[in-house]
Design a protein around this motif. Structure first.
Motif, PDB file in Angstrom:
ATOM      1  N   LEU A 163       0.875  -1.342   0.065  1.00 33.35           N
ATOM      2  CA  LEU A 163      -0.141  -0.066  -0.077  1.00 33.35           C
ATOM      3  C   LEU A 163       0.822   1.208   0.008  1.00 33.35           C
ATOM      4  O   LEU A 163       0.516   2.164  -0.674  1.00 33.35           O
ATOM      5  N   VAL A 179      -3.501   2.340  -8.757  1.00 31.38           N
ATOM      6  CA  VAL A 179      -4.761   2.047  -8.589  1.00 31.38           C
ATOM      7  C   VAL A 179      -4.561   0.435  -8.596  1.00 31.38           C
ATOM      8  O   VAL A 179      -5.240  -0.271  -7.754  1.00 31.38           O
ATOM      9  N   PHE A 230       1.261   6.744  -6.710  1.00 25.39           N
ATOM     10  CA  PHE A 230       0.116   7.740  -6.771  1.00 25.39           C
ATOM     11  C   PHE A 230       0.707   9.255  -6.582  1.00 25.39           C
ATOM     12  O   PHE A 230       0.499  10.169  -7.380  1.00 25.39           O
ATOM     13  N   ASN A 249      -2.759  -1.461  -5.632  1.00 29.87           N
ATOM     14  CA  ASN A 249      -3.776  -1.506  -4.746  1.00 29.87           C
ATOM     15  C   ASN A 249      -4.634  -2.596  -4.745  1.00 29.87           C
ATOM     16  O   ASN A 249      -4.936  -3.412  -3.884  1.00 29.87           O
ATOM     17  N   SER A 258       2.100   1.697  -3.639  1.00 22.26           N
ATOM     18  CA  SER A 258       0.966   2.274  -4.352  1.00 22.26           C
ATOM     19  C   SER A 258       0.821   3.746  -4.025  1.00 22.26           C
ATOM     20  O   SER A 258       0.589   4.713  -4.848  1.00 22.26           O
ATOM     21  N   ALA A 259       0.949   4.088  -2.654  1.00 19.70           N
ATOM     22  CA  ALA A 259       0.797   5.593  -2.384  1.00 19.70           C
ATOM     23  C   ALA A 259       1.767   6.349  -2.993  1.00 19.70           C
ATOM     24  O   ALA A 259       1.553   7.372  -3.385  1.00 19.70           O
TER      25      ALA A 259
END
Lengths: 120, 100, 501
Positions: free
Chosen positions: B6, B40, B13, B43, B9-10
């Motif tokens: 996570l 996305v 992003f 995630n 992916s953050a």
């Protein structure tokens, strides 16, 4: 490093590999003779005499083909899950997939008739 | 393990959003858009692996996102091509016709 | 899990209107491919017929109990039916608006119709989407077509610029929305159906966690981009100014209606556990868009840009109904959306007609239009006054119901600001009307001089004028019969999924 216990091997390998690459490059730099000449600065094209600049502009045609390719390439991804579970679903899913492919074919025919696939 | 994915992916992003705000070239902006979509996807796949391994809805969702991102990128590139034909440049900061 | 894939025959009737549209757009595509000789009347005929058939089906089925079909990914209820028929209605009005413009700009017709129909289908699916995947796919179906429509005049640099700006901003907003969706999927324990997500969030007791808050913020930002609420509104004026005018007319109503339906469903069903939270956020956004939209609209010099800011403020008014949240609030929101279609499309019809005949969009070039074409200036005046909400016209009644519902539910600040800003909005609408009606002696500007006078006979009028007159009649006289309309919408909305618990 404490969190990822499974990755211990990975880090050992990473260490060894980075050590080896540094070692090999420094060895070759130390051993190899140093020549300077105009030939050194030309780009390497599999041994043939290089033609033209290294930064050339590609034909715009490639671009059109790439655009068409990207669409159809990605749409086929949807067929993989269908193919994997084909036996569970029976004949109706087969017909639905046929409709899906039919719509894709109409798209391809459209691209063809509008001249997106012509080279000249 | 899930937290690391996570976090990854953050980060992706944030990189994507940062790139969209700062990039001067249109193709680079489109690439940053793809980065966000990939965040996305990471995630969704991570969640579907950890929480929903029987139905894998997340992976199906990510297939749809990949397809739509491809369509979006294609449309973007086609518009870039049209712009390039008209004004021989693809820099975003030269788009200043429409302002108040 | 056993999948019932032949459910289409069971639930086919729920998506029959959309299927008709898809079928007709495929037919248009095939006709375009097989017949090289362009007989464009047929293409218009096919698209308009399919739209008419689908709106008739929608009107016959408008009172349905909520049905969930296609493994929970699509839901039909009366709320969706009403909004879907609004979208189809907009497309029916927009296609005649664009005929002459396309002819003048020498654009390809079949693709234009296909994009319009696809955007309509996307918007219709978006109204009933009940699944994160369906929401995302149909939202992108709508917005990808809108990007293409914005850049439809390929040779025009302004249109290109509008298209790329729309693409980048729309892509950003939908990717932020998708990021929020991915968090919801994880936090609810792997569900994509929006009712099951709510249950999952409640069961896992993650509905108060910071992850849910991140998801909520991402989804709210994505929705606000789509609806062009104020901190996220920067794209709207640019796109309105750059794109071809019929496309702007289409987008200004269709994407707003679809986005509004989506926002209502997501906020009411998905975030039903924290209604006070999202209401506060929406209230702030609505106040900001009413104030800023109206204040900036005063300073505009281009007609299309002025309408862009006025549409930003109108969406602020519409949100009052959504924030109120009870049956009356939703009914007045729906009615205002219905009136907004008439007022906005009527205004755009006048602008398209004027810009086709003179080729300008500047406000100051409208000066003295009354001398040359009384019909056009009269209808523009009526539509603008109705948008501003002057008493005997339709817009006044719509606003009255909205504000009254908001006041009764205790949103005093919101209604107070809405009242003040609608007075401000009357100022800039009246400024344009004054410009049109006053005659500056011996100083007619060249655009008006070049204006071609239309033939006075009734049958030689073009489709734009028909749509214009229709919309003007709607935006003038619909307010008189608002009571039957109100009870009609209230009856059918009371059957919707938000009020059957």
């Amino acid at each position: 490093m404490f969190l990822l216990q499974k990755y211990d091997y990975f880090f050992v390998f990473l260490l060894i590999i980075s050590f080896f690459s540094i070692l090999i490059f420094s060895l070759s730099k130390w051993i190899a003779p140093i020549n300077k000449g105009p030939e050194k600065f030309t780009s390497y094209e599999s041994g043939i005499e290089p033609m033209g600049e290294a930064c050339i502009q590609f034909q715009i045609r490639y671009y059109m083909f790439a655009l068409v390719f990207v669409i159809f390439d990605v749409e086929t991804v949807f067929l993989y899950p269908w193919a994997m579970s084909f036996y569970n679903f029976g004949i109706s899913s087969f017909i639905e997939a046929l409709i899906f492919i039919l719509i894709l074919i109409i798209g391809l025919v459209y691209a063809w008739r509008k001249g997106a696939l012509e080279w000249s | 393990m899930l937290e690391h994915i996570l976090t990854l992916s953050a980060f992706l992003f944030c990189i994507g959003v940062f790139g969209l705000i700062t990039s001067r070239n249109m193709v680079r902006a489109l690439m940053c858009l793809e980065l966000i979509f990939n965040a996305v996807n990471i995630n969704l796949v991570a969640f579907s692996n950890f929480l929903d391994s029987s139905q894998i809805k997340g992976e199906i969702f990510s297939i749809f996102i990949i397809a739509i991102a491809a369509a979006e990128a294609t449309i973007g590139l086609a518009i870039v091509l049209a712009i390039y034909r008209n004004r021989k440049s693809t820099r975003i900061d030269q788009f200043n016709l429409l302002k108040w | 899990m056993k999948l019932e894939l032949d459910m289409f025959f069971l639930y086919g009737s729920t998506i029959l209107p959309e299927c008709i549209l898809i079928f007709s757009l495929l037919i248009i595509l095939i006709i375009d491919l097989t017949f090289p000789k362009k007989d464009t009347i047929w293409l218009y005929f096919i698209s308009l017929t399919s739209l008419l058939i689908s709106i008739i089906i929608l009107l016959f089925q408008y009172k349905t109990d909520p049905i969930i079909s296609f493994l929970g990914s699509f839901q039909t209820d009366s709320f969706n039916r009403i909004f879907q028929s609004f979208i189809v209605f907009c497309s029916i009005l927009c296609i005649p608006l664009s005929i002459e413009y396309i002819k003048c700009a020498k654009m390809a017709i079949p693709e234009f119709l296909i994009f319009i129909l696809t955007a309509t289908v996307g918007g219709m699916f978006l109204c009933g989407a009940n699944d994160l995947v369906t929401i995302f796919v149909s939202l992108e179906c709508l917005s990808l077509c809108s990007y293409l429509l914005c850049g439809y005049t390929k040779r025009d640099i302004r249109s290109n610029e509008a298209a790329i700006k729309y693409l980048l901003i729309g892509g950003t907003s939908s990717s932020i929305l998708a990021y929020g969706f991915s968090w919801l999927y994880g936090l609810s324990g792997g569900e994509t159906n929006i009712q099951k997500i709510t249950n999952g969030l409640l069961n896992a007791e993650t509905y108060n966690s910071s992850g849910t808050f991140i998801a909520f913020i991402c989804i709210l930002v994505g929705l606000a981009f789509k609806l062009s609420l104020v901190p996220f509104h920067q794209w709207t004026p640019d796109i309105y100014e750059g794109s071809p005018t019929p496309v702007v007319a289409f987008l200004s109503v269709t994407s707003k209606i679809a986005g509004l339906a989506l926002a209502t469903r997501i906020l009411n069903i998905l975030f039903s556990f924290s209604p006070n939270e999202w209401k506060i956020f929406l209230e702030i956004l609505a106040i900001l868009s009413m104030i800023l939209g109206n204040l900036v609209a005063i300073t505009q010099t281009s007609m299309k840009r002025m309408l862009a800011y006025s549409s930003i403020s109108q969406i602020g008014y519409i949100l009052i109904g959504l924030i109120t949240g009870d049956l009356k609030g939703y009914t007045s929101m729906t009615i205002y959306v219905f009136f907004y279609i008439f007022m906005n499309l009527g205004t755009f019809a006048c602008i398209i007609l004027y810009s086709l005949r003179t080729g300008t969009d500047n406000i100051r070039d409208y000066a003295g239009l009354y001398i040359k074409d009384p019909l056009l200036s009269f209808s523009l005046t009526l539509c603008l006054l109705s948008l501003g909400g002057l008493p005997p016209l339709t817009g006044f009644f719509g606003k009255l119901y909205l504000f009254w519902c908001g006041w009764q539910s205790g949103f005093y600040l919101l209604v107070f600001i809405a009242l003040i800003t609608s007075v401000i909005s009357l100022y800039y609408y009246l400024k344009i009307i004054k410009l049109i009606l006053t005659k500056k002696n011996n100083e007619i500007n060249p655009y008006i001089q070049a204006y071609i006078i239309t033939s006075p006979t009734f049958f030689s009028k073009n489709p734009i004028e028909f749509v214009m007159i229709f919309c003007v009649l709607g935006s003038t006289f619909l307010g008189i019969i608002i009571n039957p309309i109100f009870s009609f919408f209230q009856d059918s909305l009371s059957l919707s999924v938000f009020f059957i618990k």
